[in-house]
Motif scaffolding. Structure first.
Motif, PDB file in Angstrom:
ATOM      1  N   ILE A 125      -0.546 -10.714   7.719  1.00 19.35           N
ATOM      2  CA  ILE A 125      -0.371 -11.818   6.774  1.00 19.35           C
ATOM      3  C   ILE A 125      -1.693 -12.566   6.643  1.00 19.35           C
ATOM      4  CG2 ILE A 125       0.978 -13.853   6.184  1.00 19.35           C
ATOM      5  CD1 ILE A 125       3.213 -12.744   7.997  1.00 19.35           C
ATOM      6  N   PHE A 126      -2.390 -12.296   5.580  1.00 19.66           N
ATOM      7  CA  PHE A 126      -3.666 -12.926   5.295  1.00 19.66           C
ATOM      8  C   PHE A 126      -3.426 -14.207   4.482  1.00 19.66           C
ATOM      9  CE2 PHE A 126      -4.813  -8.316   5.623  1.00 19.66           C
ATOM     10  CZ  PHE A 126      -5.509  -8.415   6.808  1.00 19.66           C
ATOM     11  N   PRO A 127      -4.460 -14.999   4.242  1.00 18.92           N
ATOM     12  CA  PRO A 127      -4.252 -16.268   3.529  1.00 18.92           C
ATOM     13  C   PRO A 127      -3.579 -16.129   2.166  1.00 18.92           C
ATOM     14  CG  PRO A 127      -6.398 -16.271   4.582  1.00 18.92           C
ATOM     15  CD  PRO A 127      -5.837 -14.894   4.763  1.00 18.92           C
ATOM     16  N   ASP A 128      -3.902 -15.059   1.423  1.00 15.60           N
ATOM     17  CA  ASP A 128      -3.387 -14.930   0.055  1.00 15.60           C
ATOM     18  C   ASP A 128      -2.423 -13.765  -0.139  1.00 15.60           C
ATOM     19  OD1 ASP A 128      -4.906 -17.100  -0.947  1.00 15.60           O
ATOM     20  OD2 ASP A 128      -6.680 -15.815  -0.990  1.00 15.60           O
ATOM     21  N   THR A 129      -2.338 -12.878   0.842  1.00 14.19           N
ATOM     22  CA  THR A 129      -1.498 -11.701   0.659  1.00 14.19           C
ATOM     23  C   THR A 129      -0.994 -11.182   1.991  1.00 14.19           C
ATOM     24  OG1 THR A 129      -1.398  -9.519  -0.405  1.00 14.19           O
ATOM     25  CG2 THR A 129      -3.406 -10.050   0.787  1.00 14.19           C
ATOM     26  N   ALA A 130       0.162 -10.569   1.968  1.00 14.57           N
ATOM     27  CA  ALA A 130       0.662  -9.823   3.121  1.00 14.57           C
ATOM     28  C   ALA A 130       0.386  -8.351   2.845  1.00 14.57           C
ATOM     29  CB  ALA A 130       2.157 -10.057   3.303  1.00 14.57           C
ATOM     30  N   GLU A 134       9.999 -16.518  -1.309  1.00 13.08           N
ATOM     31  CA  GLU A 134      11.047 -16.277  -2.292  1.00 13.08           C
ATOM     32  C   GLU A 134      10.440 -15.971  -3.646  1.00 13.08           C
ATOM     33  OE1 GLU A 134      13.881 -19.405  -2.633  1.00 13.08           O
ATOM     34  OE2 GLU A 134      14.816 -19.016  -0.688  1.00 13.08           O
ATOM     35  N   ARG A 135      11.120 -15.081  -4.352  1.00 10.94           N
ATOM     36  CA  ARG A 135      10.744 -14.749  -5.722  1.00 10.94           C
ATOM     37  C   ARG A 135      11.982 -14.863  -6.607  1.00 10.94           C
ATOM     38  NH1 ARG A 135       9.047  -8.874  -5.553  1.00 10.94           N
ATOM     39  NH2 ARG A 135      10.304  -8.885  -3.636  1.00 10.94           N
ATOM     40  N   GLU A 136      11.789 -15.414  -7.787  1.00  9.62           N
ATOM     41  CA  GLU A 136      12.881 -15.447  -8.755  1.00  9.62           C
ATOM     42  C   GLU A 136      12.802 -14.182  -9.593  1.00  9.62           C
ATOM     43  OE1 GLU A 136      14.375 -18.371 -12.337  1.00  9.62           O
ATOM     44  OE2 GLU A 136      13.602 -19.263 -10.485  1.00  9.62           O
ATOM     45  N   MET A 137      13.917 -13.463  -9.680  1.00  7.30           N
ATOM     46  CA  MET A 137      13.918 -12.151 -10.310  1.00  7.30           C
ATOM     47  C   MET A 137      14.228 -12.241 -11.804  1.00  7.30           C
ATOM     48  SD  MET A 137      13.151 -10.650  -7.560  1.00  7.30           S
ATOM     49  CE  MET A 137      13.202  -8.927  -8.089  1.00  7.30           C
ATOM     50  N   ARG A 138      13.753 -11.244 -12.528  1.00  8.61           N
ATOM     51  CA  ARG A 138      14.062 -11.129 -13.946  1.00  8.61           C
ATOM     52  C   ARG A 138      15.248 -10.192 -14.143  1.00  8.61           C
ATOM     53  NH1 ARG A 138       8.056 -10.290 -16.715  1.00  8.61           N
ATOM     54  NH2 ARG A 138       7.170 -12.318 -16.089  1.00  8.61           N
ATOM     55  N   ALA A 139      15.987 -10.419 -15.190  1.00  6.38           N
ATOM     56  CA  ALA A 139      17.134  -9.567 -15.474  1.00  6.38           C
ATOM     57  C   ALA A 139      16.663  -8.207 -15.990  1.00  6.38           C
ATOM     58  CB  ALA A 139      18.039 -10.240 -16.502  1.00  6.38           C
ATOM     59  N   GLY A 140      17.473  -7.188 -15.692  1.00 10.76           N
ATOM     60  CA  GLY A 140      17.169  -5.853 -16.195  1.00 10.76           C
ATOM     61  C   GLY A 140      17.004  -4.837 -15.092  1.00 10.76           C
ATOM     62  N   GLY A 141      17.703  -3.713 -15.193  1.00 10.72           N
ATOM     63  CA  GLY A 141      17.594  -2.653 -14.205  1.00 10.72           C
ATOM     64  C   GLY A 141      18.448  -2.927 -12.979  1.00 10.72           C
ATOM     65  N   GLY A 149       0.821  -1.201   0.000  1.00 10.00           N
ATOM     66  CA  GLY A 149       0.000   0.000   0.000  1.00 10.00           C
ATOM     67  C   GLY A 149       0.857   1.254   0.000  1.00 10.00           C
ATOM     68  N   LYS A 150       0.340   2.311  -0.604  1.00 10.27           N
ATOM     69  CA  LYS A 150       1.032   3.598  -0.624  1.00 10.27           C
ATOM     70  C   LYS A 150       0.253   4.597   0.219  1.00 10.27           C
ATOM     71  CE  LYS A 150       4.213   4.103  -2.840  1.00 10.27           C
ATOM     72  NZ  LYS A 150       5.635   3.831  -2.530  1.00 10.27           N
ATOM     73  N   PRO A 151       0.931   5.559   0.826  1.00  8.24           N
ATOM     74  CA  PRO A 151       0.231   6.524   1.685  1.00  8.24           C
ATOM     75  C   PRO A 151      -0.838   7.359   0.986  1.00  8.24           C
ATOM     76  CG  PRO A 151       2.571   6.531   2.177  1.00  8.24           C
ATOM     77  CD  PRO A 151       2.400   5.706   0.933  1.00  8.24           C
ATOM     78  N   ASP A 152      -0.838   7.401  -0.346  1.00  8.23           N
ATOM     79  CA  ASP A 152      -1.888   8.137  -1.051  1.00  8.23           C
ATOM     80  C   ASP A 152      -3.109   7.266  -1.334  1.00  8.23           C
ATOM     81  OD1 ASP A 152      -1.039   6.479  -3.087  1.00  8.23           O
ATOM     82  OD2 ASP A 152      -0.289   8.074  -4.381  1.00  8.23           O
ATOM     83  N   GLY A 153      -3.099   6.020  -0.834  1.00  8.79           N
ATOM     84  CA  GLY A 153      -4.263   5.152  -0.966  1.00  8.79           C
ATOM     85  C   GLY A 153      -4.132   4.072  -2.022  1.00  8.79           C
ATOM     86  N   ARG A 154      -3.157   4.203  -2.926  1.00 11.83           N
ATOM     87  CA  ARG A 154      -2.999   3.194  -3.973  1.00 11.83           C
ATOM     88  C   ARG A 154      -2.464   1.887  -3.401  1.00 11.83           C
ATOM     89  NH1 ARG A 154       1.192   4.737  -7.360  1.00 11.83           N
ATOM     90  NH2 ARG A 154       1.893   6.149  -5.695  1.00 11.83           N
ATOM     91  N   LEU A 155      -2.722   0.799  -4.116  1.00 14.14           N
ATOM     92  CA  LEU A 155      -2.199  -0.512  -3.748  1.00 14.14           C
ATOM     93  C   LEU A 155      -1.430  -1.071  -4.933  1.00 14.14           C
ATOM     94  CD1 LEU A 155      -2.011  -2.935  -1.815  1.00 14.14           C
ATOM     95  CD2 LEU A 155      -4.110  -3.805  -2.860  1.00 14.14           C
ATOM     96  N   ILE A 156      -0.175  -1.411  -4.698  1.00 14.61           N
ATOM     97  CA  ILE A 156       0.664  -2.009  -5.730  1.00 14.61           C
ATOM     98  C   ILE A 156       0.948  -3.451  -5.316  1.00 14.61           C
ATOM     99  CG2 ILE A 156       2.880  -1.912  -6.925  1.00 14.61           C
ATOM    100  CD1 ILE A 156       2.934   1.101  -6.250  1.00 14.61           C
ATOM    101  N   THR A 157       0.584  -4.390  -6.164  1.00 13.39           N
ATOM    102  CA  THR A 157       0.859  -5.794  -5.889  1.00 13.39           C
ATOM    103  C   THR A 157       2.235  -6.134  -6.427  1.00 13.39           C
ATOM    104  OG1 THR A 157      -1.487  -6.354  -5.996  1.00 13.39           O
ATOM    105  CG2 THR A 157       0.068  -8.166  -6.205  1.00 13.39           C
ATOM    106  N   LEU A 158       3.146  -6.519  -5.534  1.00 14.48           N
ATOM    107  CA  LEU A 158       4.538  -6.732  -5.919  1.00 14.48           C
ATOM    108  C   LEU A 158       4.802  -8.093  -6.542  1.00 14.48           C
ATOM    109  CD1 LEU A 158       6.464  -5.040  -2.974  1.00 14.48           C
ATOM    110  CD2 LEU A 158       5.760  -4.083  -5.170  1.00 14.48           C
ATOM    111  N   GLY A 159       3.780  -8.868  -6.758  1.00  9.72           N
ATOM    112  CA  GLY A 159       3.965 -10.148  -7.415  1.00  9.72           C
ATOM    113  C   GLY A 159       3.807 -11.304  -6.452  1.00  9.72           C
TER     114      GLY A 159
END
Length: 466
Positions: A407-412, A350-357, A324-334
C-alpha cells in the motif's frame, strides 16, 4: 560479465551481483565509499536501472549477461516476476508510422509499437512513412509508455558512443583521445566520448572501443545489402541485445533489504518505503544517516502506521488499485475513497459502482447505488471486496488472490494470480479460475512455486469463508 547499476536498489544489487561473481563497473562515489572499494570505469556488458516508478528494474545489454542478472534477481523472492521486452534496446527496425502525435510519431516495428520523437527523426514524419529506426530506451510492460526510437543508428554507451555514418567528436578529448588509446573506430562510424570516459584508464577506453567496434560490425552485417525500409517494414534488421524487465514484489523488496544490510545500516522495509514515493525515499536516507540501527534487525515488518501517517494514504483521501497481471500489464481499477487506515496495515476503501453488466463470478447485476468495499492489508496474499446495494444488503464477496499487497501513498500494488474465491449472497462459497492459473504456469508467466502459494492461499480462504 560486467554490470552498471543505478537507482534505489543499487547498494543491494551491487552486493548481490558482486557476491555472485559479476563485475560491477562505473559505480558512483557513494557506492565506492559504502563498499570501501574501487570499481573499474569500463564498459558494462549490461545495465540495471530502476524504473521511474521505482517498482522494479530494467536490465539491458549483452543477452548472456542479461540472462545471468535476471536469474539472480528472479531468485530474490516468489513475487519477483520478469518479462523479456519484444523491442530490446539497440534493436534496429524498418518501421511504419501509424500515427502522428504532438511531440512524435507512433511506429509499428512488427514486434511492437515504438515512439519516435520528432527531434530524433531526420526531416518531417507523416503517417504511412516507412523508415529505419533503432530502440534507444525501453518501456516497462506495467507502464503506459512505448519504447523510444531514434532515426540515428548507433552503439550507445556510458563510456563512448559510435554513430553509423557519423564523424569523430571534435570536442575536447575527441580525436586526441584516439591517439592516446591507440585505437580507431570502425570504418564508417564516428566516436564521441561520454562522461564515464573521464575516469576510465586508457586500456579501459581501448577495450570499450574494441567492444563497440564488434557490435558495430554486427550492425553493418545485419544492414548491409538489405532491402530499404520502404520495401520491408515492419521488419527487424538487428537484435541489438536483450532487455528484460523485473518487477519486485513485497517479499523481493525485503530480500533486497537483507542484501543491503550486509553492507550498511538498513531500516526494516527500506526498499518497501523507498518504492512508495521520492519524498519517502529521501526520508529513509535521512533516518538511516541519523541512526546507526533504525530497526535493522531484519524480518518483513516495517513502520506502516507512521509511514502512512506521513506520506499517505489517509482517511478522507483516495487510492487507486494497481492490478498487475502475470504477463506484465498493469490495469488501474479506478480511484476509491479511503474510509480508514489502521495501524496494523489495513486500509478500507469504497467505490460507488455504475449500473450495467454483472459482478465477475458472482452473477449478480451491477446496479446504480451499489457500493464496493475493499479491505487491503499490507503484506497479505489476498484481499476481499464486498458488494452491497443501496440499502446495504450484501450482493456477494469477491476475494482476489495475489502477490503480497503493498500500500503506497497513492496506490495499492500487487500482481493478480488468477485463482480467486467468491462468496455468493446465499452463503455459497466457490473457488474460480484455477484453469487460468494452470494456463499461466504452462505459458511461463507464473512460476510453479508462486502458483503453489496461490493455490494454498485460495484453499485457506475458501475454507475460512465456508
Amino acid at each position: 560479465m560486467s554490470v552498471r547499476i543505478r537507482g534505489i536498489y543499487t547498494t543491494a544489487l551491487t552486493h548481490l551481483l558482486d557476491d555472485a561473481g559479476l563485475d560491477v563497473v562505473q559505480a558512483s562515489g557513494p557506492i565506492e565509499d559504502r563498499f570501501d572499494a574501487e570499481f573499474a570505469a569500463e564498459r558494462a556488458a549490461a545495465t540495471v536501472e530502476t524504473t521511474d516508478d521505482r517498482q522494479g528494474v530494467g536490465v539491458s545489454g549483452d543477452a548472456e549477461t542479461v540472462d545471468r542478472v535476471v536469474d539472480l534477481l528472479a531468485d530474490l523472492g516468489r513475487d519477483a516476476l520478469w518479462w523479456a521486452d519484444p523491442l530490446p534496446e539497440g534493436a534496429v527496425y524498418a518501421g511504419e508510422v501509424t500515427e502522428t502525435l504532438g511531440s512524435g510519431a507512433v511506429v509499428d516495428c512488427g514486434d511492437g509499437e515504438g515512439f519516435l520523437p520528432y527531434s530524433n527523426a531526420e526531416g518531417r514524419v507523416e503517417t504511412g512513412d516507412r523508415l529505419r529506426v533503432q530502440v534507444v530506451e525501453g518501456s516497462a510492460p506495467w507502464t503506459d509508455g512505448r519504447p523510444v526510437l531514434d532515426g540515428t543508428i548507433a552503439i550507445r554507451g556510458d563510456v563512448l558512443t559510435l554513430e553509423r555514418g557519423g564523424s569523430n567528436s571534435t570536442t575536447a578529448g575527441g580525436p586526441a583521445m584516439l591517439d592516446v588509446v591507440a585505437a580507431d573506430p570502425r570504418e564508417g562510424w564516428g566516436v564521441s566520448w561520454e562522461r564515464e570516459s573521464d575516469d576510465a584508464s586508457f586500456d579501459a577506453l581501448a577495450d570499450a572501443l574494441s567492444a563497440a567496434n564488434d557490435r558495430a560490425e554486427a550492425v553493418d552485417t545485419a544492414l548491409d545489402g538489405t532491402d530499404p525500409a520502404a520495401e520491408v517494414a515492419p521488419h527487424r534488421y538487428h537484435d541489438g541485445g536483450a532487455t528484460t524487465w523485473v518487477w519486485f514484489g513485497r517479499e523481493s523488496r525485503f530480500a533486497l533489504d537483507e542484501q543491503r544490510r550486509e553492507v550498511t545500516t538498513t531500516m526494516q522495509g527500506h526498499h518497501r518505503v523507498k518504492a512508495g514515493s521520492s519524498a519517502a525515499s529521501a526520508a529513509v536516507d535521512y533516518v538511516e544517516a541519523l541512526c546507526s540501527d533504525p530497526g535493522s534487525g531484519g524480518g518483513t515488518d516495517f513502520p506502516f502506521a507512521v509511514t502512512a501517517r506521513q506520506f499517505g494514504p489517509q482517511a478522507g483521501g483516495s487510492l487507486t488499485l494497481g492490478h498487475g497481471k502475470p504477463d506484465g500489464r498493469l490495469i488501474t481499477l479506478g480511484r476509491a475513497d479511503v474510509q480508514s487506515v489502521d495501524a496494523d496495515g489495513t486500509v478500507t476503501v469504497e467505490r460507488e459502482m455504475r449500473a450495467g453488466g454483472e459482478y465477475d463470478a458472482l452473477g449478480t447485476p451491477k446496479e446504480a447505488g451499489d457500493v464496493a468495499e475493499t479491505k487491503l492489508k499490507e503484506g497479505r496474499w489476498w484481499y476481499p471486496t464486498t458488494y452491497r446495494d443501496g440499502d446495504g444488503e450484501t450482493k456477494g464477496t469477491y476475494v482476489n488472490v495475489c502477490t503480497p499487497v503493498e500500500i503506497f501513498p497513492d496506490t495499492a500494488r500487487y500482481v493478480d494470480l488468477h485463482v480467486d474465491v467468491v462468496k455468493h449472497a446465499d452463503g455459497t462459497v466457490e473457488r474460480v479460475d484455477d484453469d487460468e492459473l494452470d494456463a499461466a504456469v504452462e505459458a511461463g508467466t507464473v512460476p510453479e512455486e508462486l502458483a503453489e502459494r496461490a493455490r494454498s492461499v485460495a484453499a485457506a480462504v475458501a475454507s475460512a469463508l465456508a
